[in-house]
Design a protein around this motif. Structure first.
Motif, PDB file in Angstrom:
ATOM      1  N   SER A 182       0.856  -1.198   0.000  1.00 32.70           N
ATOM      2  CA  SER A 182       0.000   0.000   0.000  1.00 32.70           C
ATOM      3  C   SER A 182       0.880   1.231   0.000  1.00 32.70           C
ATOM      4  O   SER A 182       1.949   1.255   0.622  1.00 32.70           O
ATOM      5  N   LEU A 183       0.451   2.253  -0.731  1.00 25.87           N
ATOM      6  CA  LEU A 183       1.135   3.548  -0.783  1.00 25.87           C
ATOM      7  C   LEU A 183       0.062   4.610  -0.576  1.00 25.87           C
ATOM      8  O   LEU A 183      -0.768   4.844  -1.454  1.00 25.87           O
ATOM      9  N   LYS A 184       0.084   5.241   0.596  1.00 25.11           N
ATOM     10  CA  LYS A 184      -1.029   6.108   0.969  1.00 25.11           C
ATOM     11  C   LYS A 184      -0.589   7.540   1.249  1.00 25.11           C
ATOM     12  O   LYS A 184       0.514   7.802   1.710  1.00 25.11           O
ATOM     13  N   ASP A 185      -1.513   8.438   0.969  1.00 27.54           N
ATOM     14  CA  ASP A 185      -1.335   9.868   1.221  1.00 27.54           C
ATOM     15  C   ASP A 185      -2.711  10.431   1.537  1.00 27.54           C
ATOM     16  O   ASP A 185      -3.732   9.794   1.252  1.00 27.54           O
ATOM     17  N   SER A 186      -2.745  11.623   2.127  1.00 26.70           N
ATOM     18  CA  SER A 186      -4.037  12.262   2.396  1.00 26.70           C
ATOM     19  C   SER A 186      -4.543  13.056   1.204  1.00 26.70           C
ATOM     20  O   SER A 186      -5.678  13.520   1.197  1.00 26.70           O
ATOM     21  N   ASP A 187      -3.703  13.230   0.183  1.00 26.69           N
ATOM     22  CA  ASP A 187      -4.062  13.950  -1.034  1.00 26.69           C
ATOM     23  C   ASP A 187      -4.469  12.933  -2.104  1.00 26.69           C
ATOM     24  O   ASP A 187      -3.637  12.132  -2.540  1.00 26.69           O
ATOM     25  N   PRO A 188      -5.737  12.923  -2.532  1.00 26.05           N
ATOM     26  CA  PRO A 188      -6.186  11.935  -3.521  1.00 26.05           C
ATOM     27  C   PRO A 188      -5.356  11.926  -4.792  1.00 26.05           C
ATOM     28  O   PRO A 188      -5.090  10.868  -5.359  1.00 26.05           O
ATOM     29  N   SER A 189      -4.914  13.107  -5.244  1.00 24.01           N
ATOM     30  CA  SER A 189      -4.143  13.156  -6.484  1.00 24.01           C
ATOM     31  C   SER A 189      -2.795  12.458  -6.312  1.00 24.01           C
ATOM     32  O   SER A 189      -2.295  11.791  -7.230  1.00 24.01           O
ATOM     33  N   LYS A 190      -2.181  12.588  -5.135  1.00 21.67           N
ATOM     34  CA  LYS A 190      -0.926  11.899  -4.875  1.00 21.67           C
ATOM     35  C   LYS A 190      -1.135  10.396  -4.754  1.00 21.67           C
ATOM     36  O   LYS A 190      -0.275   9.606  -5.174  1.00 21.67           O
ATOM     37  N   VAL A 191      -2.250  10.002  -4.174  1.00 18.82           N
ATOM     38  CA  VAL A 191      -2.570   8.570  -4.085  1.00 18.82           C
ATOM     39  C   VAL A 191      -2.663   7.978  -5.489  1.00 18.82           C
ATOM     40  O   VAL A 191      -2.143   6.884  -5.762  1.00 18.82           O
ATOM     41  N   VAL A 192      -3.309   8.699  -6.374  1.00 18.63           N
ATOM     42  CA  VAL A 192      -3.435   8.228  -7.758  1.00 18.63           C
ATOM     43  C   VAL A 192      -2.065   8.128  -8.407  1.00 18.63           C
ATOM     44  O   VAL A 192      -1.706   7.097  -8.996  1.00 18.63           O
ATOM     45  N   GLU A 193      -1.262   9.188  -8.292  1.00 18.33           N
ATOM     46  CA  GLU A 193       0.040   9.189  -8.964  1.00 18.33           C
ATOM     47  C   GLU A 193       0.968   8.115  -8.424  1.00 18.33           C
ATOM     48  O   GLU A 193       1.609   7.376  -9.195  1.00 18.33           O
ATOM     49  N   VAL A 194       1.065   7.997  -7.097  1.00 17.88           N
ATOM     50  CA  VAL A 194       2.027   7.049  -6.535  1.00 17.88           C
ATOM     51  C   VAL A 194       1.653   5.612  -6.855  1.00 17.88           C
ATOM     52  O   VAL A 194       2.519   4.772  -7.139  1.00 17.88           O
TER      53      VAL A 194
END
Length: 381
Positions: A182-194
Motif C-alpha cells: 500500500s502507498l497512501k497519502d491524504s491527497d487523492p491526487s498523490k494517491v493516484v500518482e504514486v
C-alpha cells in the motif's frame, strides 16, 4: 464500464484471496482499545457482518498481543495486525492473525543498530511459520528517512516508491511472494500518482488502496471516491479501505462506503469528472482508531470543520490527527496541523510547532493562525 484488472498475483489472506482477478476486498481497522477484548470483538464482528474481507487491529504492546489471542478465539473475521513501531511484536501476534502489516519507515524506532533487512527477515519468518500474508505499508507521513533525504522535500512520491520497490525486492529475495503493498497519502491526487507509478514498475504486486485521514463523511468519502475511481477504473487495486473519522458505533460505515464505491465504479456510476477542488479549504482528519488517546478528537475534528467554514474559498489545508504515531509527521504538509494527545492538542504551522493547548483552548488559537494565513494570501493577490 469495462475494466481490465492488472494481472497481479494471488495472495491468500485467511479465507479470502486478493489479486489475480479476485473480487476487490474491502477492509477496515478497529477503533477500540485492543485490550478491551469485548469491544474489539464486537467491532470486528460488526465489520465482518458488514462485508469486510479483512479487519486490522493495532498492537503496540505485549498486553495488546495477549489480548489479541483472546480476540482471535472470539471472532471468525480475517485478522490483520499493524506492527507500528515494534517489529519484534511479530513473533507474539503471528499465531493469531492472517496478515501482518509493517511500515518500512517505522523499522528505525527499535534496535537502531540492527539493519532493516534483518528486521524484515524476522517478520517474514514469522509469517512463514504461522501461515500469514504480509502488507508492506508505505505511508506519506512516515517514509524511510534515508529515502526522504535523497530527494527534494517537494517530492514526496519518489521516496515512497523507492522504499516500496526496495522492500519488494528484498522480500522477493527471501522467496516470499505472499504480500501486498500500500502507498497512501491524504491527497487523492498523490494517491493516484504514486499507485500508478508503482503499478507500472511492479504490475505483479497486489495493491491495497486508501486515502489516509480522508476525514468525515461526506467529504472523506468523496476524496476517497476520487482516488478509487481513477485507479480502479484503470484496473489498479485489489483491496481498499475508506478511512473516515467516525464514532465507534458508526465505523462499519467505512465498509458500506467502500463496497458502494467499488460497486459504483464497476457499474459505471463514476463521479470524478467533477475534479476534487484543490483551490478551496481542505480539511483532512485521520480515521479514529485504537491509537487515539482522547476521544474528544472526534468532536474536535467536527468543530474545526464547522468553525472554518468562513475560509472555505481559500486554498488552505488543515490537518486534524488523533495520535502521536502518525500525527507529527502527517501534519507537516498542512498549512495548519493539529495532533491530539491525552490532554493537549499540539498546533503546527507547516513544520513549525506552535505549542500545545487544551481541548477547550485550541479553536480560538487555530482561528488566530488561520486568519493570519488568510491575511497573507489576501495581501499577495
Amino acid at each position: 464500464m469495462k475494466i481490465t484488472r492488472n494481472s497481479t498475483r494471488a495472495v491468500r489472506i485467511g479465507n479470502i484471496t486478493v489479486g489475480d482477478g479476485n473480487p476487490i476486498a474491502v477492509q477496515s481497522m478497529t477503533a477500540t482499545k485492543t485490550q478491551n477484548i469485548d469491544a474489539t470483538v464486537q467491532q470486528a464482528e460488526a465489520y465482518r457482518l458488514a462485508g469486510a474481507g479483512v479487519v486490522r487491529v493495532a498492537v503496540d504492546s505485549d498486553k495488546d498481543a495477549e489480548a489479541l489471542g483472546e480476540i482471535r478465539r472470539q471472532t471468525t473475521a480475517n485478522l490483520a495486525v499493524d506492527l507500528q513501531e515494534n517489529f519484534k511484536l511479530a513473533e507474539a501476534v503471528a499465531p493469531f492473525v492472517d496478515k501482518i502489516r509493517y511500515n518500512p519507515g517505522h523499522l528505525y524506532h527499535h534496535q537502531r543498530e540492527k539493519p532493516w533487512q534483518d528486521k524484515v527477515r524476522f517478520i517474514i519468518q514469522q509469517a512463514v511459520d504461522h501461515d500469514c500474508a504480509i502488507r508492506i505499508g508505505v505511508n506519506c507521513g512516515s517514509v524511510d528517512p534515508a529515502k526522504k533525504a535523497k530527494y527534494d522535500p517537494e517530492d514526496s512520491i519518489t521516496p515512497m516508491i523507492e522504499s516500496a520497490i526496495e522492500h519488494c525486492e528484498f522480500v522477493d529475495s527471501l522467496g516470499f511472494t505472499r504480500y501486498v503493498v500500500s502507498l497512501k497519502d491524504s491527497d487523492p491526487s498523490k494517491v493516484v500518482e504514486v499507485n500508478q507509478r508503482f503499478a507500472q514498475l511492479r504490475p505483479d504486486v497486489p495493491l491495497h488502496l486508501g486515502v489516509t485521514e480522508a476525514g468525515m463523511p461526506p467529504d472523506g468519502i468523496i476524496k476517497t471516491r476520487v482516488a478509487f475511481e481513477q485507479l480502479i477504473g484503470r484496473g489498479i487495486g485489489d483491496t481498499v479501505r475508506v478511512s473516515l473519522t467516525l464514532p465507534n458505533d458508526r465505523k462499519p460505515e467505512e465498509i458500506a462506503a467502500g463496497r458502494e464505491i467499488v460497486d459504483d465504479i464497476y457499474s459505471g456510476r463514476v463521479r470524478s469528472v467533477v475534479k476534487f477542488d484543490d483551490k478551496a479549504l481542505n480539511i483532512i482528519s485521520c480515521p479514529s482508531c485504537s491509537r487515539v488517546e482522547n476521544e474528544a478528537f472526534i468532536d474536535l475534528a467536527q468543530s474545526v470543520k464547522e468553525m472554518t467554514q468562513y475560509a472555505k474559498d481559500y486554498e488552505i489545508t488543515i490537518a486534524v490527527m488523533g495520535c502521536r504515531v502518525n500525527g507529527p509527521g502527517e501534519t507537516d504538509d498542512a498549512d495548519l496541523g493539529l495532533w491530539c494527545g491525552p490532554a493537549k492538542v499540539n498546533l503546527k504551522r507547516g513544520t513549525d510547532a506552535l505549542g500545545a493547548f487544551g481541548y477547550d483552548e485550541i479553536l480560538p488559537r487555530l482561528k488566530q493562525e488561520l486568519d493570519a494565513i488568510i491575511q497573507t494570501k489576501s495581501l499577495a493577490k
